[in-house]
Design a protein around this motif. Structure first.
Motif, PDB file in Angstrom:
ATOM      1  N   PHE A 191      23.814  47.825  59.173  1.00  0.00           N
ATOM      2  CA  PHE A 191      23.243  46.544  58.731  1.00  0.00           C
ATOM      3  C   PHE A 191      22.946  45.655  59.986  1.00  0.00           C
ATOM      4  CE2 PHE A 191      24.245  42.185  57.181  1.00  0.00           C
ATOM      5  CZ  PHE A 191      23.435  42.053  56.104  1.00  0.00           C
ATOM      6  N   ALA A 192      23.850  45.570  60.884  1.00  0.00           N
ATOM      7  CA  ALA A 192      23.587  44.557  62.107  1.00  0.00           C
ATOM      8  C   ALA A 192      22.255  45.251  62.786  1.00  0.00           C
ATOM      9  CB  ALA A 192      24.539  44.990  63.022  1.00  0.00           C
ATOM     10  N   ALA A 193      21.983  46.367  62.760  1.00  0.00           N
ATOM     11  CA  ALA A 193      20.573  46.845  63.479  1.00  0.00           C
ATOM     12  C   ALA A 193      19.307  46.218  63.034  1.00  0.00           C
ATOM     13  CB  ALA A 193      20.581  48.132  63.650  1.00  0.00           C
ATOM     14  N   VAL A 194      19.549  46.360  61.408  1.00  0.00           N
ATOM     15  CA  VAL A 194      18.452  45.831  60.376  1.00  0.00           C
ATOM     16  C   VAL A 194      18.198  44.479  60.701  1.00  0.00           C
ATOM     17  CG1 VAL A 194      17.648  45.675  58.283  1.00  0.00           C
ATOM     18  CG2 VAL A 194      18.583  47.615  58.913  1.00  0.00           C
ATOM     19  N   VAL A 195      19.216  43.473  60.701  1.00  0.00           N
ATOM     20  CA  VAL A 195      19.123  42.088  60.823  1.00  0.00           C
ATOM     21  C   VAL A 195      18.432  41.807  62.263  1.00  0.00           C
ATOM     22  CG1 VAL A 195      20.146  39.987  60.806  1.00  0.00           C
ATOM     23  CG2 VAL A 195      20.947  41.787  59.122  1.00  0.00           C
ATOM     24  N   PHE A 196      18.920  42.543  63.095  1.00  0.00           N
ATOM     25  CA  PHE A 196      18.588  42.075  64.503  1.00  0.00           C
ATOM     26  C   PHE A 196      17.009  42.489  64.729  1.00  0.00           C
ATOM     27  CE2 PHE A 196      17.171  43.400  68.741  1.00  0.00           C
ATOM     28  CZ  PHE A 196      17.632  42.120  69.624  1.00  0.00           C
ATOM     29  N   GLN A 197      16.753  43.663  64.178  1.00  0.00           N
ATOM     30  CA  GLN A 197      15.425  44.084  64.280  1.00  0.00           C
ATOM     31  C   GLN A 197      14.339  42.960  63.474  1.00  0.00           C
ATOM     32  OE1 GLN A 197      14.611  47.781  62.390  1.00  0.00           O
ATOM     33  NE2 GLN A 197      13.207  48.703  64.147  1.00  0.00           N
ATOM     34  N   SER A 198      14.829  42.594  62.397  1.00  0.00           N
ATOM     35  CA  SER A 198      13.835  41.655  61.884  1.00  0.00           C
ATOM     36  C   SER A 198      13.613  40.235  62.658  1.00  0.00           C
ATOM     37  CB  SER A 198      14.681  41.284  60.482  1.00  0.00           C
ATOM     38  OG  SER A 198      14.908  42.235  59.698  1.00  0.00           O
ATOM     39  N   GLY A 199      14.795  39.909  63.280  1.00  0.00           N
ATOM     40  CA  GLY A 199      14.531  38.678  64.072  1.00  0.00           C
ATOM     41  C   GLY A 199      13.889  38.959  65.166  1.00  0.00           C
ATOM     42  N   ALA A 200      13.938  40.074  65.933  1.00  0.00           N
ATOM     43  CA  ALA A 200      13.123  40.456  67.080  1.00  0.00           C
ATOM     44  C   ALA A 200      11.709  40.435  66.734  1.00  0.00           C
ATOM     45  CB  ALA A 200      13.576  41.788  67.691  1.00  0.00           C
ATOM     46  N   ALA A 201      11.340  40.892  65.680  1.00  0.00           N
ATOM     47  CA  ALA A 201       9.951  41.136  65.115  1.00  0.00           C
ATOM     48  C   ALA A 201       9.301  39.737  64.884  1.00  0.00           C
ATOM     49  CB  ALA A 201       9.704  42.029  63.941  1.00  0.00           C
ATOM     50  N   ILE A 202      10.201  38.756  64.390  1.00  0.00           N
ATOM     51  CA  ILE A 202       9.682  37.413  64.261  1.00  0.00           C
ATOM     52  C   ILE A 202       9.438  36.792  65.465  1.00  0.00           C
ATOM     53  CG2 ILE A 202      10.423  35.098  63.224  1.00  0.00           C
ATOM     54  CD1 ILE A 202      11.641  36.458  60.925  1.00  0.00           C
ATOM     55  N   MET A 203      10.433  36.792  66.528  1.00  0.00           N
ATOM     56  CA  MET A 203      10.205  36.209  67.719  1.00  0.00           C
ATOM     57  C   MET A 203       9.021  36.867  68.419  1.00  0.00           C
ATOM     58  SD  MET A 203      14.110  35.890  69.620  1.00  0.00           S
ATOM     59  CE  MET A 203      14.499  37.706  69.485  1.00  0.00           C
ATOM     60  N   THR A 204       8.913  38.014  68.258  1.00  0.00           N
ATOM     61  CA  THR A 204       7.626  38.637  68.876  1.00  0.00           C
ATOM     62  C   THR A 204       6.325  38.170  68.737  1.00  0.00           C
ATOM     63  OG1 THR A 204       8.581  40.705  69.444  1.00  0.00           O
ATOM     64  CG2 THR A 204       6.431  40.796  69.563  1.00  0.00           C
TER      65      THR A 204
END
Length: 526
Positions: free
Chosen positions: A128-141
């Motif tokens: 779950f932690a990985a999914v949430v972080f991945q979503s945030g990183a995509a938005i920042m990019t």
């Protein structure tokens, strides 16, 4: 209930019949049975020993992958912020908020992580932690402006909060006592690997146009989380969490993979059940857990002071300021040009990563406390040296070299001791029923301290100079030496259940030899 020895890899004699779970049946270990068990163990041990060690080693690696995300974000942001400033024209205050908000918001993930991991398990909380972080990183990019960038940063922070809290807990619960210290240090290794990768990414992509370079730098951070999806199909659930769910047979199956003999498995299973208060597989409600944490008994209070205190001091000594703002520090020392600044930060990342490996080799041999002394004393010396260098020798070649040496020395001493060991301690000193929530509380302390340091560094440096800021860090580092001396016990080589007794008044001075009956009385007494 019959008593067995408490050492996780020790021997047990005279085990009486103990009914545990619905399908477990124990036979009395008379001399014939023991001889047969020993013969089988001696015949098959080398293969079993190597298999179990490799399996636990692999689990520790996969569980630590989330830490690469945190490390990469910390490292890459130190350089990406230079290009974000140029592209989005953000102010100094916005820069501080962008850098520091991740640590502050991650406390939400850490707070929720304890309850989440108790509800869905340690393993799936990692995913779950990985999914949430991945979503945030995509938005920042893909962020077109500062507002969207902050939204992505908030999501990434929540994911990191889950990740930094759960990885040490999972590894501590699945590892044998003899190697728990080094294995629980793996998340810190991967944080340092992530920081180094972030620094390298900064250097590699620094030649691209400003509006492209920082997006690629941040986007690369998505890649490690893809491996975590694969990891979820490899690693098992924590046996201690399975016991708390009364899934005894599943816990036994995991222990059979992580221990060297079936006799060790039964001893550890019995220990875990006693420590969890498993009379009829009793479960502790989250409300009662938090009530015990907020209204602690003297032993639990000492655990909270040690576990949460070391987490806060780890960040209060300014390590995140050193990592996030290393270009600013080197610029203050006299280095000019973005490429030269980012090249110097790569040296810091390499040093930090190499010295964490030293800690891994020594933590279960030398012990936690000696390494903490070496670490805190060394950091205090380097921080004071950096302060004096920036105050007296800035802009000269010798001053630049001393500044780089002091920064590298500070991160080296951090990596040798307080960096990895604070996570080891916070994941092993709490009782099983409190471990997830109390570890989450310690992670919150770490994230809040980190956020306050990161969000105030530029403003404080403008007020009292960079040299003055690092003098304050050196004073806080000196205080951490006294804290280690008075509040932190040595836990090397002890089972998680034995460590509880270190915080009991009646257990002081007994050393490491503890009987299972003592553990049982401890659990019942609380």
């Amino acid at each position: 209930m019959g008593l067995v020895g408490c050492e996780e890899n020790g021997n047990a004699e005279g085990l009486v019949e103990i009914p545990i779970g619905s399908k477990n049946e124990y036979k009395r270990m008379d001399s014939d049975a023991v001889e047969e068990d020993v013969a089988l163990s001696s015949e098959g041990m080398p293969k079993k020993k190597n298999t179990s060690r490799n399996f636990v080693f692999g689990c520790a690696i996969f569980a630590s992958l989330n830490s690469v995300l945190l490390g990469y974000d910390v490292g890459v942001m130190s350089g990406a912020i230079l290009f974000i400033q140029e592209d989005l024209k953000i102010t100094e205050v916005q820069e501080e908020v962008l850098v520091g908000i991740l640590s502050i918001i991650s406390l939400l993930g850490s707070l929720a992580g304890g309850k989440t991991s108790d509800a869905i398990g340690r393993k799936w909380t990692i995913g779950f932690a990985a999914v949430v972080f991945q979503s945030g990183a995509a938005i920042m990019t893909l962020a077109p402006n500062f507002g969207v960038l902050i939204i992505g940063r908030l999501l990434a922070g929540v994911g990191i909060g889950f990740g930094v809290m759960i990885a040490p807990v999972y590894i501590a619960e699945i590892s044998p006592a003899i190697s728990r210290g080094s294995l629980t240090s793996f998340p810190e290794i991967f944080i340092n690997i992530g920081i180094l990768l972030g620094y390298v990414s900064n250097y590699v992509f620094s030649g691209l146009p400003a509006h492209i370079s920082w997006r690629i730098m941040l986007g690369v951070g998505i890649l490690p989380s893809l491996f975590i999806g694969f990891a979820l199909f490899v690693i098992p659930e924590s046996p201690r969490w399975l016991v708390m769910q009364n899934r005894i047979e599943e816990a036994r199956a995991v222990l059979l993979k992580t221990n060297e003999s079936e006799r060790d498995v039964e001893e550890r299973l019995t220990e875990i059940q006693v420590a969890a208060g498993m009379s009829g597989a009793k479960k502790y409600e989250a409300k009662s857990v938090w009530h015990e944490i907020l209204n602690p008994s003297p032993p639990v209070r000492r655990m909270l002071i040690a576990g949460c205190g070391i987490q806060c001091l780890q960040q209060a000594t300014g390590i995140d300021a050193t990592v996030y703002y290393s270009p600013t520090i080197f610029k203050d020392a006299g280095i000019k040009g973005n490429t030269q600044l980012l090249a110097a930060t790569v040296a810091v990342g390499v040093t930090k990563t190499l010295f964490i490996l030293v800690a891994i080799f020594l933590i279960d041999k030398v012990g936690r406390k000696p390494l903490l002394y070496i670490s805190t004393i060394g950091m205090t010396t380097c921080l004071l040296g950096l302060s004096l260098t920036l105050a007296l020798l800035r802009d000269g070649k010798f001053g630049i070299e001393l500044a780089i040496l002091a920064v590298c020395g500070n991160v080296a001493f951090f990596s040798v001791g307080i960096g990895p060991i604070c996570w080891v301690l916070s994941s092993e000193i709490f009782p099983l029923r409190l471990r997830a929530q109390a570890s989450a509380l310690g992670a919150v302390g770490s994230r809040v301290s980190s956020g306050l340091v990161a969000m105030s560094f530029l403003s404080v440096s403008r007020a009292i100079t960079v040299a003055g800021t690092f003098f304050v860090f050196s004073v806080l580092s000196a205080l951490s030496i006294a804290f280690v001396h008075t509040c932190v016990p040595e836990t090397k080589g002890k089972s998680l259940e034995q460590i509880e007794l270190l915080f009991q008044k009646e257990g002081e001075g007994k050393g490491g030899e503890v009987e299972m009956g003592d553990v049982e009385r401890l659990v019942q007494g609380e």
